[in-house]
Write a protein that holds these residues in place. Sequence first.
Motif, PDB file in Angstrom:
ATOM      1  N   TYR A 119       0.291  -1.795  -0.270  1.00 13.04           N
ATOM      2  CA  TYR A 119       0.153  -0.220   0.050  1.00 13.04           C
ATOM      3  C   TYR A 119       0.987   1.598   0.024  1.00 13.04           C
ATOM      4  CZ  TYR A 119      -3.893  -2.560   1.886  1.00 13.04           C
ATOM      5  OH  TYR A 119      -5.028  -3.592   1.685  1.00 13.04           O
ATOM      6  N   LEU A 120       0.391   2.504  -0.359  1.00 16.52           N
ATOM      7  CA  LEU A 120       0.724   3.519  -0.521  1.00 16.52           C
ATOM      8  C   LEU A 120      -0.356   4.376  -0.348  1.00 16.52           C
ATOM      9  CD1 LEU A 120       3.114   5.550  -0.516  1.00 16.52           C
ATOM     10  CD2 LEU A 120       3.399   5.355  -3.202  1.00 16.52           C
ATOM     11  N   CYS A 121      -0.024   5.214   0.594  1.00 14.86           N
ATOM     12  CA  CYS A 121      -1.384   6.576   1.291  1.00 14.86           C
ATOM     13  C   CYS A 121      -1.298   7.732  -0.583  1.00 14.86           C
ATOM     14  CB  CYS A 121      -1.260   7.038   2.650  1.00 14.86           C
ATOM     15  SG  CYS A 121      -1.962   7.859   2.785  1.00 14.86           S
ATOM     16  N   PRO A 122      -2.203   7.917  -0.945  1.00 18.90           N
ATOM     17  CA  PRO A 122      -2.518   8.496  -1.887  1.00 18.90           C
ATOM     18  C   PRO A 122      -2.840   9.569  -1.503  1.00 18.90           C
ATOM     19  CG  PRO A 122      -4.721   7.135  -1.640  1.00 18.90           C
ATOM     20  CD  PRO A 122      -3.544   6.932  -0.508  1.00 18.90           C
ATOM     21  N   SER A 123      -2.735  10.284  -0.054  1.00 18.92           N
ATOM     22  CA  SER A 123      -2.942  11.491  -0.105  1.00 18.92           C
ATOM     23  C   SER A 123      -1.466  11.936   1.151  1.00 18.92           C
ATOM     24  CB  SER A 123      -4.148  12.060   1.809  1.00 18.92           C
ATOM     25  OG  SER A 123      -4.181  12.577   1.837  1.00 18.92           O
TER      26      SER A 123
ATOM     27  N   ASN B 140      -4.979   0.784   8.657  1.00 21.72           N
ATOM     28  CA  ASN B 140      -6.144   0.707   9.795  1.00 21.72           C
ATOM     29  C   ASN B 140      -6.114  -0.063   9.026  1.00 21.72           C
ATOM     30  OD1 ASN B 140      -5.383   1.416  12.309  1.00 21.72           O
ATOM     31  ND2 ASN B 140      -5.987   2.955  11.629  1.00 21.72           N
ATOM     32  N   LEU B 141      -7.491  -1.672   8.508  1.00 20.99           N
ATOM     33  CA  LEU B 141      -8.144  -2.027   6.990  1.00 20.99           C
ATOM     34  C   LEU B 141      -9.688  -2.334   7.998  1.00 20.99           C
ATOM     35  CD1 LEU B 141      -6.165  -5.264   6.728  1.00 20.99           C
ATOM     36  CD2 LEU B 141      -6.560  -3.064   5.259  1.00 20.99           C
ATOM     37  N   ILE B 142     -10.324  -1.588   7.840  1.00 30.86           N
ATOM     38  CA  ILE B 142     -12.069  -1.424   8.054  1.00 30.86           C
ATOM     39  C   ILE B 142     -12.533  -2.101   7.678  1.00 30.86           C
ATOM     40  CG2 ILE B 142     -13.640   0.009   8.475  1.00 30.86           C
ATOM     41  CD1 ILE B 142     -11.553   2.405   8.457  1.00 30.86           C
ATOM     42  N   GLU B 143     -13.086  -3.234   8.239  1.00 29.81           N
ATOM     43  CA  GLU B 143     -14.085  -4.089   7.966  1.00 29.81           C
ATOM     44  C   GLU B 143     -15.294  -3.362   8.197  1.00 29.81           C
ATOM     45  OE1 GLU B 143     -15.403  -9.368   7.751  1.00 29.81           O
ATOM     46  OE2 GLU B 143     -13.597  -8.444   9.403  1.00 29.81           O
ATOM     47  N   GLN B 144     -16.357  -3.578   6.710  1.00 35.20           N
ATOM     48  CA  GLN B 144     -17.902  -3.195   6.850  1.00 35.20           C
ATOM     49  C   GLN B 144     -18.479  -3.591   6.794  1.00 35.20           C
ATOM     50  OE1 GLN B 144     -17.911   0.688   4.681  1.00 35.20           O
ATOM     51  NE2 GLN B 144     -17.271  -0.959   2.802  1.00 35.20           N
TER      52      GLN B 144
ATOM     53  N   VAL C  52      -0.688   7.162   9.803  1.00 39.23           N
ATOM     54  CA  VAL C  52      -0.351   8.995   9.251  1.00 39.23           C
ATOM     55  C   VAL C  52      -1.108   9.553   9.418  1.00 39.23           C
ATOM     56  CG1 VAL C  52       1.586  10.104   8.826  1.00 39.23           C
ATOM     57  CG2 VAL C  52       1.495   7.652   8.576  1.00 39.23           C
ATOM     58  N   CYS C  53      -1.524   9.362   8.362  1.00 38.18           N
ATOM     59  CA  CYS C  53      -2.159  11.298   7.178  1.00 38.18           C
ATOM     60  C   CYS C  53      -4.103  10.758   8.593  1.00 38.18           C
ATOM     61  CB  CYS C  53      -2.585  11.330   6.454  1.00 38.18           C
ATOM     62  SG  CYS C  53      -3.425  10.797   4.575  1.00 38.18           S
ATOM     63  N   GLY C  54      -4.387   9.297   8.439  1.00 42.33           N
ATOM     64  CA  GLY C  54      -6.160   8.804   8.989  1.00 42.33           C
ATOM     65  C   GLY C  54      -7.190   9.248   7.097  1.00 42.33           C
ATOM     66  N   LEU C  55      -6.373   9.780   6.112  1.00 46.14           N
ATOM     67  CA  LEU C  55      -7.381   9.205   5.526  1.00 46.14           C
ATOM     68  C   LEU C  55      -8.050   8.000   5.307  1.00 46.14           C
ATOM     69  CD1 LEU C  55      -8.450   9.848   2.525  1.00 46.14           C
ATOM     70  CD2 LEU C  55      -6.625   9.213   1.635  1.00 46.14           C
ATOM     71  N   ILE C  56      -9.311   7.461   5.080  1.00 46.54           N
ATOM     72  CA  ILE C  56      -9.549   6.890   4.653  1.00 46.54           C
ATOM     73  C   ILE C  56     -10.761   6.486   3.026  1.00 46.54           C
ATOM     74  CG2 ILE C  56     -12.361   4.998   5.778  1.00 46.54           C
ATOM     75  CD1 ILE C  56     -12.297   6.355   8.507  1.00 46.54           C
TER      76      ILE C  56
ATOM     77  N   ARG D 233      -3.586   0.754  -5.977  1.00 45.88           N
ATOM     78  CA  ARG D 233      -2.886   1.295  -7.156  1.00 45.88           C
ATOM     79  C   ARG D 233      -2.153   2.591  -6.711  1.00 45.88           C
ATOM     80  NH1 ARG D 233      -8.255   2.686  -9.944  1.00 45.88           N
ATOM     81  NH2 ARG D 233      -8.582   3.623  -7.839  1.00 45.88           N
ATOM     82  N   ASN D 234      -1.740   3.258  -6.048  1.00 45.09           N
ATOM     83  CA  ASN D 234      -0.631   4.137  -5.410  1.00 45.09           C
ATOM     84  C   ASN D 234       0.662   3.543  -5.224  1.00 45.09           C
ATOM     85  OD1 ASN D 234      -0.270   6.790  -5.665  1.00 45.09           O
ATOM     86  ND2 ASN D 234      -0.487   6.985  -3.507  1.00 45.09           N
ATOM     87  N   ALA D 235       0.592   2.660  -4.962  1.00 47.42           N
ATOM     88  CA  ALA D 235       1.059   1.836  -4.765  1.00 47.42           C
ATOM     89  C   ALA D 235       2.441   0.869  -5.635  1.00 47.42           C
ATOM     90  CB  ALA D 235       1.484   0.899  -3.344  1.00 47.42           C
ATOM     91  N   GLN D 236       1.561   0.660  -6.745  1.00 49.65           N
ATOM     92  CA  GLN D 236       1.987   0.164  -8.287  1.00 49.65           C
ATOM     93  C   GLN D 236       2.647   1.629  -8.503  1.00 49.65           C
ATOM     94  OE1 GLN D 236      -1.590  -1.948  -8.929  1.00 49.65           O
ATOM     95  NE2 GLN D 236      -0.943  -3.872  -7.954  1.00 49.65           N
ATOM     96  N   ARG D 237       1.912   2.476  -9.235  1.00 51.16           N
ATOM     97  CA  ARG D 237       2.355   3.007  -9.837  1.00 51.16           C
ATOM     98  C   ARG D 237       3.778   3.867  -8.960  1.00 51.16           C
ATOM     99  NH1 ARG D 237      -2.485   5.782 -10.395  1.00 51.16           N
ATOM    100  NH2 ARG D 237      -2.879   6.360  -7.747  1.00 51.16           N
ATOM    101  N   GLN D 238       3.517   4.066  -7.900  1.00 53.30           N
ATOM    102  CA  GLN D 238       5.295   4.847  -7.372  1.00 53.30           C
ATOM    103  C   GLN D 238       6.303   3.851  -7.810  1.00 53.30           C
ATOM    104  OE1 GLN D 238       6.441   7.214  -6.257  1.00 53.30           O
ATOM    105  NE2 GLN D 238       3.765   8.352  -6.045  1.00 53.30           N
TER     106      GLN D 238
END
Length: 83
Positions: A7-11, A20-24, A63-67, A75-80
């Motif tokens: 993963y890589l945070c897009p924000s 944090n993995l949030i199971e809905q 780190v920044c709290g984006l959900i 995708r962000n991790a793959q793009r980087q």
Amino acid sequence: MDHTVPYLCPSCGTNRSRFNLIEQVVQAVKKDPQTGSIVEYISDHDPLQFTYQGEKYRVQCGVCGLIDAEELFIRNAQRQKDI
């Protein structure tokens, strides 16, 4: 979804390790229109209730709290990686 991919945070663009993995968990309900109280819990097989089609998991950046959707972090991790 496969949680073993990077993963890589897009924000914030820097966090690759703290999430944090949030199971809905979906619960279909029928509410009283005047009071808003739950009148009935509805079965998954109720023909009058549309079945939830959303994501099973959401991801929160530690780190920044984006959900957002897990796919966005992947995708962000793959793009980087491709840069």
